[in-house]
Design a protein around this motif. Structure first.
Motif, PDB file in Angstrom:
ATOM      1  N   LEU A  19       0.835  -1.211   0.000  1.00  0.00           N
ATOM      2  CA  LEU A  19       0.000   0.000   0.000  1.00  0.00           C
ATOM      3  C   LEU A  19       0.865   1.255   0.000  1.00  0.00           C
ATOM      4  CD1 LEU A  19      -2.767  -0.906   2.630  1.00  0.00           C
ATOM      5  CD2 LEU A  19      -2.941  -0.926   0.133  1.00  0.00           C
ATOM      6  N   GLY A  22       2.062   2.269  -3.409  1.00  0.00           N
ATOM      7  CA  GLY A  22       1.006   2.914  -4.179  1.00  0.00           C
ATOM      8  C   GLY A  22       0.723   4.309  -3.651  1.00  0.00           C
ATOM      9  N   ALA A  23       0.694   4.414  -2.313  1.00  0.00           N
ATOM     10  CA  ALA A  23       0.285   5.673  -1.691  1.00  0.00           C
ATOM     11  C   ALA A  23       1.322   6.777  -1.901  1.00  0.00           C
ATOM     12  CB  ALA A  23       0.022   5.458  -0.200  1.00  0.00           C
ATOM     13  N   HIS A  40      -4.821   5.179 -10.409  1.00  0.00           N
ATOM     14  CA  HIS A  40      -3.572   4.692  -9.812  1.00  0.00           C
ATOM     15  C   HIS A  40      -3.595   3.189  -9.567  1.00  0.00           C
ATOM     16  CE1 HIS A  40       0.211   6.385  -8.648  1.00  0.00           C
ATOM     17  NE2 HIS A  40       0.282   5.537  -7.649  1.00  0.00           N
ATOM     18  N   GLY A  41      -4.739   2.695  -9.123  1.00  0.00           N
ATOM     19  CA  GLY A  41      -4.861   1.252  -8.913  1.00  0.00           C
ATOM     20  C   GLY A  41      -4.668   0.486 -10.209  1.00  0.00           C
ATOM     21  N   ALA A 200       3.900   2.363  -8.538  1.00  0.00           N
ATOM     22  CA  ALA A 200       2.634   1.644  -8.688  1.00  0.00           C
ATOM     23  C   ALA A 200       2.898   0.266  -9.286  1.00  0.00           C
ATOM     24  CB  ALA A 200       1.664   2.430  -9.563  1.00  0.00           C
ATOM     25  N   ALA A 203       4.213  -2.028  -6.673  1.00  0.00           N
ATOM     26  CA  ALA A 203       3.116  -2.463  -5.804  1.00  0.00           C
ATOM     27  C   ALA A 203       2.309  -3.564  -6.495  1.00  0.00           C
ATOM     28  CB  ALA A 203       2.219  -1.271  -5.454  1.00  0.00           C
ATOM     29  N   VAL A 225      -5.284   2.438  -0.625  1.00  0.00           N
ATOM     30  CA  VAL A 225      -4.173   3.324  -1.010  1.00  0.00           C
ATOM     31  C   VAL A 225      -4.542   4.787  -0.731  1.00  0.00           C
ATOM     32  CG1 VAL A 225      -2.971   4.311  -3.011  1.00  0.00           C
ATOM     33  CG2 VAL A 225      -3.026   1.839  -2.693  1.00  0.00           C
ATOM     34  N   THR A 229      -2.928   7.600   1.958  1.00  0.00           N
ATOM     35  CA  THR A 229      -2.470   8.965   1.676  1.00  0.00           C
ATOM     36  C   THR A 229      -3.156   9.971   2.603  1.00  0.00           C
ATOM     37  OG1 THR A 229      -4.165   9.472   0.023  1.00  0.00           O
ATOM     38  CG2 THR A 229      -2.163   8.437  -0.781  1.00  0.00           C
ATOM     39  N   GLY A 244       0.415   3.839   4.824  1.00  0.00           N
ATOM     40  CA  GLY A 244       0.315   2.518   4.196  1.00  0.00           C
ATOM     41  C   GLY A 244       0.526   1.409   5.210  1.00  0.00           C
TER      42      GLY A 244
END
Ligand SMILES: Nc1ncnc2c1ncn2[C@@H]1O[C@H](COP(=O)(O)OP(=O)(O)O)[C@@H](O)[C@H]1O
Ligand SMILES: [Mg+2]
Lengths: 287, 234
Positions: A19, A22-23, A40-41, A200, A203, A225, A229, A244
């Protein structure tokens, strides 16, 4: 009891490190461009599948495919920005947000078209877990955690030591002053996308190693994620790392008292509580 | 020789023009002060010169070249530095990082520049690792000016550098501005502490309602009874 807690805590650290990767990217993009990047995912998903392409196509181990997938996803993120977001940067942020939502859907459809919608894995066969007394740890998990830590350290060095890293922090601190100072916004934005995309991808690859690959794998991680943030204070990379890890551990530990299906709800609840009580993030200072 | 000339400049944010034909001039070794009531358009004039507010009519010349409506990046490259009235530091960055970013457009070793800034503001050397956002107003103003000086500008534009400072710090800030000017840097400064600012100025402009009202040498404006009653608070 404490054995179970420790085990879940370790799982939480693993999920948390994924996480966090990504974050950090999502929060940097928010800091510099002022919008929540909903695709983003799906960048994570793309990264995972890019690695699969290399693993299957060139018959390489996944850890070798990782840097290649990171580069490919960085290029993809910069490309998407140039083609989609750059043109609408000057309009309202909500338009950017909505188009990132559309981008998310497009990316997912592309993954489904190319790789199909069934589950896939990087390597078949079962990894024998290590036993540490009553605890079990998979070698892959150690690898993921260590690599994620190295990446986070690399981001830290980039942000604190390099001219571009400092310019990035400056831009997310005070956009107008960055402009006045003569910092080239367009280049900073490109670097932000490149780094956000690369992280990303990492991740996504780690998530694929830990579980399996499927077209919505990244999308389902988007909520935790974003929660990370927000918990860390939006726009603050160091906060996002902390966020995260916190969200990851909370999600895993929650299974002690509620069914595992509610894990995302736990992330959501923490996010809402943060927004109500400490919208600036739960750690002090302006890291 | 004239460093900066603004000629009959009309500019504004939306439909209406805030600046309605202002004229300004700054010589290479001058301190020029703009005074005037709140909302007169002083900050807008600074922003228009620096390319942050679109100019609809008139033009800006810098060492004989037309720089009207050029982006801030180009202004910096030409040696014009600007310190805005508010939010003029990067709060989460350290003092040193603020200064380093001031020199972003400079390639090569910036240590000599850093040393010069530390010479003018020794306090910044002591506090170089400090986060700019947690410093006092006076210190932040030093960071802001230090950041601007990192490009070794020929023209330094300051928007109310003494706003919110204690009388002692105001004196000190004006003293620093004189030192900076003595290095051969032209200074264009907006000031609310009008008497003191005109005291160190070569020339001054009184702006009101987006237009020039008076212009003269600093001492002459201070001595002008009209200016004194209307704009300097009697
Ligand atoms: N960003 C902005 N958008 C719209 N109007 C503005 C903006 N900034 C200032 N103004 C208006 O422009 C006028 C002049 O403002 P300003 O130049 O800041 O005055 P001064 O610096 O002399 O106090 C004021 O009427 C103010 O309301
Ligand atoms: Mg003003």
């Amino acid at each position: 009891m404490w054995i179970e807690v420790t085990q879940l805590f370790l799982n939480g650290l693993l999920l948390g490190s994924i996480l966090a990767l990504g974050a950090v990217g999502a929060t940097m993009i928010f800091g510099v461009l002022r919008f929540a990047h909903f695709a983003h995912g799906d960048l994570m998903t793309m990264g995972a599948y890019f690695a699969l392409l290399v693993v299957v196509g060139l018959n390489l181990p996944v850890m070798v495919a990782l840097p290649i997938a990171m580069l490919m996803t960085a290029a993809l993120a910069v490309g998407i920005d140039q083609v989609v977001y750059r043109r609408i940067r000057r309009v309202q942020p909500v338009i950017l947000l909505i188009s990132s939502f559309a981008t998310a859907l497009i990316l997912r459809a592309v993954v489904q078209m190319i790789w199909g919608s069934s589950n896939q894995v990087y390597a078949t066969g079962i990894q024998l877990p290590w036993r540490l007394g009553p605890l079990t740890i998979k070698p892959d998990h150690v690898l993921i955690f260590c690599t994620a830590t190295l990446l986070v350290i690399a981001v830290h060095l980039f942000l604190s030591r390099t001219r571009m890293g400092k310019a990035m922090r400056a831009m997310s601190d005070n956009m107008n002053l960055a402009l006045i100072t003569g910092i080239p916004a367009d280049r900073v934005i490109m670097w932000t996308w490149a780094i956000g995309g690369a992280l990303a991808a990492a991740a996504g690859v780690f998530l694929g190693m830990d579980t399996r690959l499927h077209p919505v794998m990244g999308w389902t991680l988007l909520l935790p994620v974003f929660a990370a943030t927000i918990v860390g204070g939006i726009g603050r990379p160091y906060g996002a790392i902390f966020g995260g890890l916190l969200i990851g551990c909370a999600m895993e530990l929650s299974t002690l008292i509620i069914p595992g299906a509610y894990k995302p709800a736990v992330a959501f609840a923490i996010m809402i509580l943060t927004l109500i009580f400490r919208p600036q993030g739960i750690i002090k200072g302006a890291l | 020789m004239s460093l900066l000339t603004a000629q009959n400049v009309y500019a504004g944010y939306g439909e209406a023009d805030i600046l309605q034909g202002i004229n300004l001039q700054v010589g290479g070794d001058e301190i020029v002060v703009i005074v005037g009531p709140n909302g007169a358009g002083k900050s807008t004039a600074m922003k228009a010169i620096f390319g942050l507010v679109p100019i609809r009519q008139g033009h800006i010349e810098y060492v004989g070249e037309d720089i009207t409506n050029q982006p801030p990046e180009r202004m910096v490259a030409r040696g014009i530095a600007y310190v805005p009235q508010e939010a003029n530091v990067f709060p989460s960055l350290s003092v040193l990082e603020n200064l380093e970013l001031g020199a972003y457009s400079i390639s090569g070793d910036i240590t000599p520049r850093l040393e010069k800034v530390y010479e003018i503001f020794p306090r910044l050397r002591e506090r170089r690792q400090q986060q700019a956002g947690v410093m006092s107003g006076g210190e932040r103003q030093m960071v802001a000016m230090g950041r601007a000086l990192m490009i070794e500008p020929r023209l330094l534009m300051l928007d109310e550098p003494t706003a919110g400072l204690s009388p002692r710090l105001i004196d000190e800030t004006f003293e620093r501005i004189r030192e900076i000017n003595a290095l051969g840097i032209g200074v264009l400064m907006v000031e609310q502490n009008a008497r003191q600012a005109l005291g160190i100025a070569n020339r001054g402009y009184v702006l009101a309602g987006g237009a020039n009202r008076h212009e003269d040498t600093g001492p002459a404006l201070l001595a002008d009874p009209d200016v004194a009653t209307m704009f300097l608070g009697g």
